[in-house]
Design an enzyme around this catalytic site. Structure first.
Site, PDB file in Angstrom:
ATOM      1  N   CYS A 160      -0.543   9.791   4.871  1.00 23.68           N
ATOM      2  CA  CYS A 160       0.709   9.118   5.271  1.00 23.68           C
ATOM      3  C   CYS A 160       0.927   9.253   6.774  1.00 23.68           C
ATOM      4  CB  CYS A 160       1.919   9.718   4.558  1.00 23.68           C
ATOM      5  SG  CYS A 160       1.768   9.824   2.791  1.00 23.68           S
ATOM      6  N   CYS A 177       0.839  -1.206   0.000  1.00 22.21           N
ATOM      7  CA  CYS A 177       0.000   0.000   0.000  1.00 22.21           C
ATOM      8  C   CYS A 177       0.864   1.243   0.000  1.00 22.21           C
ATOM      9  CB  CYS A 177      -0.926   0.059   1.192  1.00 22.21           C
ATOM     10  SG  CYS A 177      -1.325  -1.500   1.886  1.00 22.21           S
ATOM     11  N   CYS A 205       7.586   7.285   3.268  1.00 19.40           N
ATOM     12  CA  CYS A 205       8.087   8.545   2.731  1.00 19.40           C
ATOM     13  C   CYS A 205       8.434   9.489   3.887  1.00 19.40           C
ATOM     14  CB  CYS A 205       7.037   9.173   1.831  1.00 19.40           C
ATOM     15  SG  CYS A 205       5.505   9.506   2.682  1.00 19.40           S
ATOM     16  N   ASP A 261       3.206   2.332   2.363  1.00 19.56           N
ATOM     17  CA  ASP A 261       3.938   2.568   3.599  1.00 19.56           C
ATOM     18  C   ASP A 261       3.730   1.428   4.588  1.00 19.56           C
ATOM     19  OD1 ASP A 261       4.812   4.959   2.674  1.00 19.56           O
ATOM     20  OD2 ASP A 261       3.413   6.177   3.810  1.00 19.56           O
TER      21      ASP A 261
END
Lengths: 213, 398
Positions: free
Chosen positions: A107, A36, A63, A38
């Protein structure tokens, strides 16, 4: 509009706090998956008397915003009781970082999920959450952590969740998005990912009822 | 710190010689093409000279070369124009063959829209692990109502150079009124020196990736191939694109192509050498590097696309950025729609590999110094991020 990270985010990305693993943790959780995008792992040491988080560490396949949020979350959670830590929201983490671009909110959610999942694992281990406790409120609680990227708002607040049903471990969720929405697959994926961590979930059905329904 | 730029698929600086050429047509000779007058005819001749240069490159005739507003517009003009032409002739729904690794922002976007609106039926061919399209697969996919095959000759992400001459032959063998349309927007200077007219019917390209100006976009259509105009304007200059000529841009694009063609082989070999230094250097210095795409055969000399296992591409890209090195990633995190690169997924069906991928596109202006800078910082960046990764083996944690 240019999408940029502020200095504090960059600092936490370059110098993450509480990085690594804890040997024999009292609780741990791995949420997300490289599939997905992360993945975050959270490790906890919890004092059984005070229920305070004595130590917390994390690892991330993610990230910059993912790493920075995980880093700040560990700072926020350290020394808190598990009840207090459970109430740390992704919004709080983002504020503490001095803001993130809205497209990156999703995120940031993963690190918060990781912390909550680790605490939940602890509570399950202690027998304080049972599979039969599963209900639509718990499911809704998870959906508050699914962000609709164009708005930077969770799908519950954005009124895109139309129905939540729970029966014998089968969770049914109706959502309302344009069939052509480029984020639709991502949203469905995230819903499944978030809800699947609840105790007692056997199956998740996500239906898009479309806009105007 | 001098910036090292390896993202020549997105943008290139405009060559000083190109700027000089464009300046003439913006300041001294700012004319519009027209008959009879000295200014008007000079402008007209300037366009015609550019048509000659491009025609020679394509292997076609000057009058087959048209200019237009952008590569997105020209991709639309070509593909939708052939669809319209098919309806005019056959009055039935056309079938289009493409591959699953085409550019998402142009060819795939247009084809998906045609498919969804019911205007065309589309076959997305699978490719090999090297990203190669098989001529036989193309041939076998052709049906009675196939109007065209549209694909890039060089893949934008992993640099696969397709055997378009063989694909072109296979198409014509099976059914010679099927048009072969080539998206050459990312392939100028990256292919063997072939003549498109030997195997293709339509080509669209853009000189902005070879140090030309933005939107120096060119369309070549073989005489006799019907492409119905889908953007309506003036037929005075270009009957298919129907656009007005932007002479400074047309001249700039022409100049950029001339510079490339001056010493094509030399520019090709120079990048090939830097590319080899990069691949060899990475494999030597860093464990578990995955090369995405074919190597060493069938690959554009400019393309370096790798995945450092166990880490995510946007974080890698950020670290290189902080070291003054510009490159691109196939990670979903860096994509506005949060989707991992579809080319790497098509090749390997491996999300982590797609999320972790980074891509460098070399120019002949890159130097060995640039490559050394990259190789000097890469091992530490990868080691730092692997140390943090929950999926990296213990060996990287020390």
């Amino acid at each position: 509009m240019a999408i940029k990270y502020n200095e504090k985010v960059v600092d936490h990305f370059l110098h993450p706090r509480n990085l690594g693993r804890i040997e024999n943790p009292d609780a741990e959780a791995v949420v997300g998956s490289p599939a997905c995008g992360d993945q975050v792992a959270i490790y906890l040491k919890i004092d059984p008397e005070t229920e305070k988080i004595e130590d917390i560490k994390f690892e991330s396949f993610g990230c910059a915003s993912n790493i920075a949020t995980a880093s700040i979350i560990t700072e926020l959670a350290k020394g808190k009781t598990i009840d207090e830590a459970m109430n740390i929201t992704w919004k709080k983490a983002v504020d503490e970082l001095g803001g993130l671009p809205p497209i990156k909110y999703h995120c940031s959610v993963l690190a918060v999920d990781g912390l909550r999942a680790a605490i939940r694992h602890y509570l399950m281990k202690e027998g304080r959450i049972k599979p039969e406790d599963l209900n639509s409120d718990l499911v809704r609680g998870e959906l508050y952590h699914v962000i609709y990227p164009p708005l930077g708002v969770d799908i519950v607040s954005a009124k895109r969740v139309k129905y939540i049903g729970v029966e014998d471990g089968v969770v049914t969720i109706d959502i309302a998005f344009d069939e052509e929405d480029p984020y639709l697959d991502e949203i469905k994926h995230e819903i499944e990912e978030k809800v699947s961590v609840l105790p007692g979930v056997k199956e998740i059905k996500v239906n898009n009822v479309g806009l105007g329904a | 710190m001098k910036r090292v730029y390896f993202d020549h698929c997105r943008s290139t600086f405009v060559d000083p010689e190109v700027i000089k050429e464009m300046n003439i047509w913006m300041t001294e000779k700012y004319w519009s093409p027209a008959p009879f007058t000295s200014t008007g005819t000079e402008a007209q001749e300037a366009i015609e000279e550019a048509q000659v240069v491009w025609a020679k490159f394509f292997g076609g005739k000057p009058e087959e070369v048209q200019f237009g507003a952008s590569e997105v517009v020209l991709a639309n003009v070509a593909i939708r124009g052939i669809v319209e032409a098919y309806y005019k002739k056959h009055d039935t729904k056309p079938h289009i063959i493409t591959t699953e690794i085409e550019a998402g922002s142009t060819v795939l976007a247009i084809l998906r829209k045609l498919e969804k609106s019911g205007m065309a039926e589309v076959t997305y061919l699978k490719v090999s692990e090297d990203g190669l399209v098989s001529p036989d697969d193309v041939k076998n996919a052709i049906k009675d109502n196939t109007a065209m095959v549209v694909m890039a000759d060089v893949n934008f992400m992993v640099g696969t150079v397709q055997d378009v001459p063989a694909i072109g032959r296979a198409i014509k063998e099976r059914k010679d009124d099927v048009r072969f349309v080539i998206d050459a927007t990312r392939s100028l200077g990256h292919t063997p020196r072939w003549k498109y007219a030997d195997f293709a019917d339509v080509v669209f390209t853009d000189a902005h990736r070879i140090h030309g100006p933005r939107n120096s976009s060119v369309l070549w259509v073989r005489s006799g191939v019907s492409v119905v105009p889908v953007v309506w304007g003036t037929v005075k200059h270009f009957d298919i694109t129907q656009d007005k000529p932007d002479i400074p841009t047309i001249r700039g694009g022409m100049k950029a192509l001339q510079i490339l063609l001056e010493d094509y082989e030399e520019k090709y070999e120079k990048r090939k050498k830097l590319q080899k230094m990069l691949f060899d250097g990475l494999l030597e210095r860093i464990p578990e590097v995955q090369i995405n795409g074919p190597w060493p055969e069938h690959r554009s000399p400019s393309n370096v696309c790798v995945t450092f296992k166990y880490i995510e591409g946007e974080a890698v890209q950020m670290y290189f950025d902080m070291n003054g090195i510009v490159l691109d990633t196939g990670s979903a995190c860096a994509n506005p729609f949060l989707q991992a690169n579809h080319v790497i997924l098509a090749l390997y069906n491996d999300y982590a590999r797609a999320h972790g991928s980074i891509r460098l596109i070399l120019s002949w202006y890159n130097t060995e110094e640039d490559v050394k800078r990259f190789l000097d910082v890469a091992p530490e960046i990868v080691a730092t991020l692997r140390k943090r990764s929950p999926i990296a083996p213990e060996i990287y944690k020390r």
